[in-house]
Design a protein around this motif. Structure first.
Motif, PDB file in Angstrom:
ATOM      1  N   GLY A 199      -0.882   1.782   5.659  1.00  0.00           N
ATOM      2  CA  GLY A 199      -0.545   2.678   4.565  1.00  0.00           C
ATOM      3  C   GLY A 199      -1.559   3.772   4.298  1.00  0.00           C
ATOM      4  O   GLY A 199      -2.586   3.885   4.963  1.00  0.00           O
ATOM      5  N   HIS A 200      -1.262   4.598   3.281  1.00  0.00           N
ATOM      6  CA  HIS A 200      -2.080   5.793   3.067  1.00  0.00           C
ATOM      7  C   HIS A 200      -3.453   5.474   2.479  1.00  0.00           C
ATOM      8  O   HIS A 200      -4.323   6.345   2.458  1.00  0.00           O
ATOM      9  N   ARG A 201      -3.673   4.237   2.027  1.00  0.00           N
ATOM     10  CA  ARG A 201      -5.023   3.815   1.633  1.00  0.00           C
ATOM     11  C   ARG A 201      -5.655   2.972   2.744  1.00  0.00           C
ATOM     12  O   ARG A 201      -6.446   2.074   2.486  1.00  0.00           O
ATOM     13  N   SER A 202      -5.358   3.287   3.960  1.00  0.00           N
ATOM     14  CA  SER A 202      -5.678   2.483   5.136  1.00  0.00           C
ATOM     15  C   SER A 202      -7.153   2.092   5.247  1.00  0.00           C
ATOM     16  O   SER A 202      -8.047   2.940   5.244  1.00  0.00           O
ATOM     17  N   PHE A 203      -7.392   0.791   5.383  1.00  0.00           N
ATOM     18  CA  PHE A 203      -8.732   0.283   5.670  1.00  0.00           C
ATOM     19  C   PHE A 203      -9.191   0.741   7.055  1.00  0.00           C
ATOM     20  O   PHE A 203     -10.353   1.118   7.253  1.00  0.00           O
ATOM     21  N   VAL A 204      -8.275   0.722   8.026  1.00  0.00           N
ATOM     22  CA  VAL A 204      -8.650   1.099   9.397  1.00  0.00           C
ATOM     23  C   VAL A 204      -8.985   2.585   9.457  1.00  0.00           C
ATOM     24  O   VAL A 204      -9.959   2.992  10.108  1.00  0.00           O
ATOM     25  N   ARG A 205      -8.204   3.407   8.777  1.00  0.00           N
ATOM     26  CA  ARG A 205      -8.510   4.846   8.740  1.00  0.00           C
ATOM     27  C   ARG A 205      -9.875   5.089   8.097  1.00  0.00           C
ATOM     28  O   ARG A 205     -10.664   5.919   8.578  1.00  0.00           O
ATOM     29  N   LYS A 206     -10.172   4.376   7.025  1.00  0.00           N
ATOM     30  CA  LYS A 206     -11.467   4.537   6.364  1.00  0.00           C
ATOM     31  C   LYS A 206     -12.598   4.145   7.302  1.00  0.00           C
ATOM     32  O   LYS A 206     -13.651   4.794   7.340  1.00  0.00           O
ATOM     33  N   HIS A 207     -12.391   3.079   8.084  1.00  0.00           N
ATOM     34  CA  HIS A 207     -13.413   2.678   9.059  1.00  0.00           C
ATOM     35  C   HIS A 207     -13.654   3.786  10.081  1.00  0.00           C
ATOM     36  O   HIS A 207     -14.800   4.074  10.446  1.00  0.00           O
ATOM     37  N   PHE A 254     -12.821   7.188   9.920  1.00  0.00           N
ATOM     38  CA  PHE A 254     -13.112   8.562   9.504  1.00  0.00           C
ATOM     39  C   PHE A 254     -13.710   8.683   8.107  1.00  0.00           C
ATOM     40  O   PHE A 254     -13.902   9.794   7.612  1.00  0.00           O
ATOM     41  N   GLY A 255     -14.005   7.547   7.466  1.00  0.00           N
ATOM     42  CA  GLY A 255     -14.504   7.609   6.106  1.00  0.00           C
ATOM     43  C   GLY A 255     -13.365   7.779   5.115  1.00  0.00           C
ATOM     44  O   GLY A 255     -12.192   7.868   5.480  1.00  0.00           O
ATOM     45  N   PHE A 256     -13.711   7.835   3.847  1.00  0.00           N
ATOM     46  CA  PHE A 256     -12.698   7.923   2.794  1.00  0.00           C
ATOM     47  C   PHE A 256     -12.129   9.332   2.725  1.00  0.00           C
ATOM     48  O   PHE A 256     -12.863  10.313   2.631  1.00  0.00           O
ATOM     49  N   SER A 257     -10.811   9.436   2.785  1.00  0.00           N
ATOM     50  CA  SER A 257     -10.147  10.745   2.690  1.00  0.00           C
ATOM     51  C   SER A 257      -8.908  10.575   1.821  1.00  0.00           C
ATOM     52  O   SER A 257      -7.838  10.229   2.315  1.00  0.00           O
ATOM     53  N   PRO A 258      -9.037  10.782   0.509  1.00  0.00           N
ATOM     54  CA  PRO A 258      -7.909  10.533  -0.395  1.00  0.00           C
ATOM     55  C   PRO A 258      -6.752  11.478  -0.138  1.00  0.00           C
ATOM     56  O   PRO A 258      -6.940  12.622   0.282  1.00  0.00           O
ATOM     57  N   ALA A 259      -5.552  10.973  -0.377  1.00  0.00           N
ATOM     58  CA  ALA A 259      -4.367  11.813  -0.255  1.00  0.00           C
ATOM     59  C   ALA A 259      -4.341  12.830  -1.391  1.00  0.00           C
ATOM     60  O   ALA A 259      -4.909  12.622  -2.462  1.00  0.00           O
ATOM     61  N   GLU A 260      -3.660  13.930  -1.154  1.00  0.00           N
ATOM     62  CA  GLU A 260      -3.539  15.004  -2.146  1.00  0.00           C
ATOM     63  C   GLU A 260      -2.212  14.869  -2.879  1.00  0.00           C
ATOM     64  O   GLU A 260      -1.156  14.748  -2.262  1.00  0.00           O
ATOM     65  N   HIS A 261      -2.262  14.885  -4.206  1.00  0.00           N
ATOM     66  CA  HIS A 261      -1.036  14.850  -4.998  1.00  0.00           C
ATOM     67  C   HIS A 261      -0.444  16.255  -5.079  1.00  0.00           C
ATOM     68  O   HIS A 261      -1.158  17.232  -5.301  1.00  0.00           O
ATOM     69  N   THR A 262       0.874  16.357  -4.908  1.00  0.00           N
ATOM     70  CA  THR A 262       1.529  17.667  -4.856  1.00  0.00           C
ATOM     71  C   THR A 262       1.931  18.190  -6.231  1.00  0.00           C
ATOM     72  O   THR A 262       2.327  19.343  -6.351  1.00  0.00           O
ATOM     73  N   GLY A 263       1.861  17.347  -7.270  1.00  0.00           N
ATOM     74  CA  GLY A 263       2.309  17.775  -8.589  1.00  0.00           C
ATOM     75  C   GLY A 263       3.744  17.385  -8.894  1.00  0.00           C
ATOM     76  O   GLY A 263       4.284  17.759  -9.938  1.00  0.00           O
ATOM     77  N   TRP A 264       4.368  16.634  -7.984  1.00  0.00           N
ATOM     78  CA  TRP A 264       5.720  16.126  -8.208  1.00  0.00           C
ATOM     79  C   TRP A 264       5.719  14.612  -8.078  1.00  0.00           C
ATOM     80  O   TRP A 264       4.782  14.023  -7.525  1.00  0.00           O
ATOM     81  N   ALA A 265       6.769  13.986  -8.578  1.00  0.00           N
ATOM     82  CA  ALA A 265       6.893  12.533  -8.486  1.00  0.00           C
ATOM     83  C   ALA A 265       8.353  12.158  -8.307  1.00  0.00           C
ATOM     84  O   ALA A 265       9.254  12.927  -8.652  1.00  0.00           O
ATOM     85  N   THR A 266       8.574  10.985  -7.756  1.00  0.00           N
ATOM     86  CA  THR A 266       9.922  10.419  -7.629  1.00  0.00           C
ATOM     87  C   THR A 266      10.035   9.197  -8.526  1.00  0.00           C
ATOM     88  O   THR A 266       9.166   8.329  -8.530  1.00  0.00           O
ATOM     89  N   TRP A 267      11.119   9.154  -9.282  1.00  0.00           N
ATOM     90  CA  TRP A 267      11.472   8.014 -10.125  1.00  0.00           C
ATOM     91  C   TRP A 267      12.751   7.437  -9.518  1.00  0.00           C
ATOM     92  O   TRP A 267      13.769   8.120  -9.466  1.00  0.00           O
ATOM     93  N   HIS A 268      12.716   6.196  -9.048  1.00  0.00           N
ATOM     94  CA  HIS A 268      13.869   5.718  -8.289  1.00  0.00           C
ATOM     95  C   HIS A 268      14.175   4.259  -8.579  1.00  0.00           C
ATOM     96  O   HIS A 268      13.384   3.533  -9.178  1.00  0.00           O
ATOM     97  N   GLY A 269      15.369   3.843  -8.126  1.00  0.00           N
ATOM     98  CA  GLY A 269      15.799   2.464  -8.311  1.00  0.00           C
ATOM     99  C   GLY A 269      17.197   2.272  -7.752  1.00  0.00           C
ATOM    100  O   GLY A 269      17.790   3.184  -7.161  1.00  0.00           O
ATOM    101  N   THR A 270      17.730   1.082  -7.931  1.00  0.00           N
ATOM    102  CA  THR A 270      19.108   0.789  -7.531  1.00  0.00           C
ATOM    103  C   THR A 270      19.859   0.247  -8.739  1.00  0.00           C
ATOM    104  O   THR A 270      19.291  -0.465  -9.570  1.00  0.00           O
ATOM    105  N   THR A 271      21.135   0.596  -8.825  1.00  0.00           N
ATOM    106  CA  THR A 271      21.946   0.237  -9.986  1.00  0.00           C
ATOM    107  C   THR A 271      23.377  -0.016  -9.545  1.00  0.00           C
ATOM    108  O   THR A 271      23.887   0.673  -8.658  1.00  0.00           O
ATOM    109  N   LYS A 272      24.018  -0.990 -10.172  1.00  0.00           N
ATOM    110  CA  LYS A 272      25.449  -1.199  -9.960  1.00  0.00           C
ATOM    111  C   LYS A 272      26.192  -0.227 -10.860  1.00  0.00           C
ATOM    112  O   LYS A 272      26.021  -0.239 -12.080  1.00  0.00           O
ATOM    113  N   LEU A 273      26.988   0.636 -10.265  1.00  0.00           N
ATOM    114  CA  LEU A 273      27.658   1.692 -11.028  1.00  0.00           C
ATOM    115  C   LEU A 273      29.039   1.930 -10.414  1.00  0.00           C
ATOM    116  O   LEU A 273      29.150   2.558  -9.356  1.00  0.00           O
ATOM    117  N   PRO A 274      30.100   1.420 -11.029  1.00  0.00           N
ATOM    118  CA  PRO A 274      31.440   1.541 -10.437  1.00  0.00           C
ATOM    119  C   PRO A 274      32.040   2.938 -10.624  1.00  0.00           C
ATOM    120  O   PRO A 274      32.938   3.150 -11.437  1.00  0.00           O
TER     121      PRO A 274
END
Length: 401
Positions: A156-164, A166-186
């Motif tokens: 994943g994006h917080r990868s231990f192997v990647r940190k080993h 290349f060092g710590f390289s945090p992901a950049e937040h784009t200023g957007w977000a997703t709110w999601h889920g599943t629902t029963k809706l007939p």
């Protein structure tokens, strides 16, 4: 060849299956005590379902076939359409929406016994001397030391192997977000094979039918006060930026109902049917794709090396592409390091194209809903979508597959 993979997400499980089928001794380590249940739905384009076929996975009874995408305004005016059935016929494999957890479980069930090992957190890596073919040694939290010819970081994006590497390289937040889920809706949409996206000033809502009256939905909105903070942005993993009138955390569903109040059916029905407990939220991130993906007998795949926002709709397919390519690369002749560099070189051009596309659409933010709104009368984007799917795929561009 003995191969250790860290991380039993989609990319890790798929690569373990690809490599096991090619005769390698594979050990897949996951720090959690079971397969993760989150993730909700993912879209698989014909490259994704084609790779599942190559991995021996019968996907006829999992997921839900998608034949069409309709993008409308908040009032329901047709803006853009995509003929997914035509794209499926072009490439010879269907488009599907599948629950991520179900897909990972199906892949994991196909692994040979003993490959998948839970409760194993890697804490250190010892590499062989430069220029030698000695083993890489992974130490785990419980003191186990495991030797391998190859180490793959699929964690994943917080990868231990990647940190080993290349060092710590945090992901950049784009200023957007997703709110999601599943629902029963007939409603009509949930029993169809049609994806509906509604675009307006508030953002986007994408609705994917899962069959049996189930709907996977995802709202994309700008990040603003009152929203859940990105992990690590404030003090604690689940901190919110502001409180309600009585000091209580703001309600995610109330937030969405307020933002999308002017949208037409089926959004009012959807928003009336969900509660705060139905909603998961994650911020959109971009991880700078490194020039090098590995070193010696170590490499990365999936979000550990190329995390992109969900707006591209390509993330799960790219993890499967990585698994398919690395399975083929490590079946060739040469040293482990040379074969891994072959895998990386094969994937890098396609991944960089996707990264630049994701960076442009992610950082433009509101421009994407605005672009849809300027379209009229259901203009066809079928050719553009077909081009994108093939451009970002090694699988579809390999004649002998």
């Amino acid at each position: 060849m003995k191969i250790v993979i860290i991380g039993a997400g989609l990319g890790g499980v798929a690569s373990a299956l690809a490599l096991s089928r090619n005769g390698h001794q594979v050990e897949l380590y996951e720090q959690a005590d079971e397969l993760r249940k989150g993730g909700y739905g993912v879209i698989l384009w014909p490259n994704g379902t084609g790779i599942l076929n190559d991995l021996g996975i019968d996907h006829r009874d999992i997921g839900h076939r998608l034949d069409r995408v309709d993008i409308t305004s908040e009032t329901g005016q047709p803006l853009v359409r995509v003929d997914l059935d035509r794209i499926a016929r072009t490439f010879g494999s269907p488009n599907k929406v599948i629950r991520r957890s179900e897909l990972v479980e199906v892949l994991a069930a196909a692994l040979p016994p003993g490959v998948l090992r839970f409760g194993a957190r890697a804490t250190s890596v010892e590499e062989p001397a430069e220029g030698t073919d000695g083993p890489v040694v992974i130490t785990f939290e419980d003191g186990r030391r495991v030797e391998a010819d190859v180490l793959i970081g699929a964690d994943g994006h917080r990868s231990f192997v990647r940190k080993h590497l290349f060092g710590f390289s945090p992901a950049e937040h784009t200023g957007w977000a997703t709110w999601h889920g599943t629902t029963k809706l007939p409603v009509e949409l949930t029993s169809s094979h049609r994806v509906q996206t509604m675009a307006g000033d508030a953002g986007l809502c994408v609705m994917h039918p899962l069959g049996e009256d189930m709907l996977y939905w995802a709202f994309e909105t700008p990040w603003a006060d009152g929203d859940m903070a990105p992990p690590g942005a404030l003090d604690g993993p689940d901190v919110r930026n502001s409180a309600g009138p009585g000091g209580e955390p703001p309600s995610p569903v109330a937030n969405l109902r307020a933002r999308f109040a002017e949208f037409s059916s089926p959004l009012p029905e959807l928003l009336a049917s969900i509660s705060d407990e139905d909603i998961a939220v994650f911020p959109h991130i971009l991880h700078q794709v490194p020039q090098r993906w590995g070193r010696g007998p170590i490499t990365l795949l999936g979000d550990a090396v190329h995390a992109v926002p969900p707006r591209t709709g390509m993330g799960a397919n790219q993890a499967l592409e990585d698994a398919w390519v690395i399975g083929r690369a490590l079946s060739g002749k040469g040293s482990p390091a040379a074969l891994l560099r072959r895998y990386e070189k094969t994937r890098q051009r396609r991944v960089k194209m996707l990264y630049h596309y994701a960076a442009a659409t992610g950082k433009q933010g509101q421009a994407v809903p605005g672009l849809f709104k300027r379209s009229k009368n259901g203009i066809s984007f079928t050719g553009f979508q077909r081009f994108q799917i093939k451009a970002f795929s090694n699988y579809l561009n390999t004649a002998a597959r």
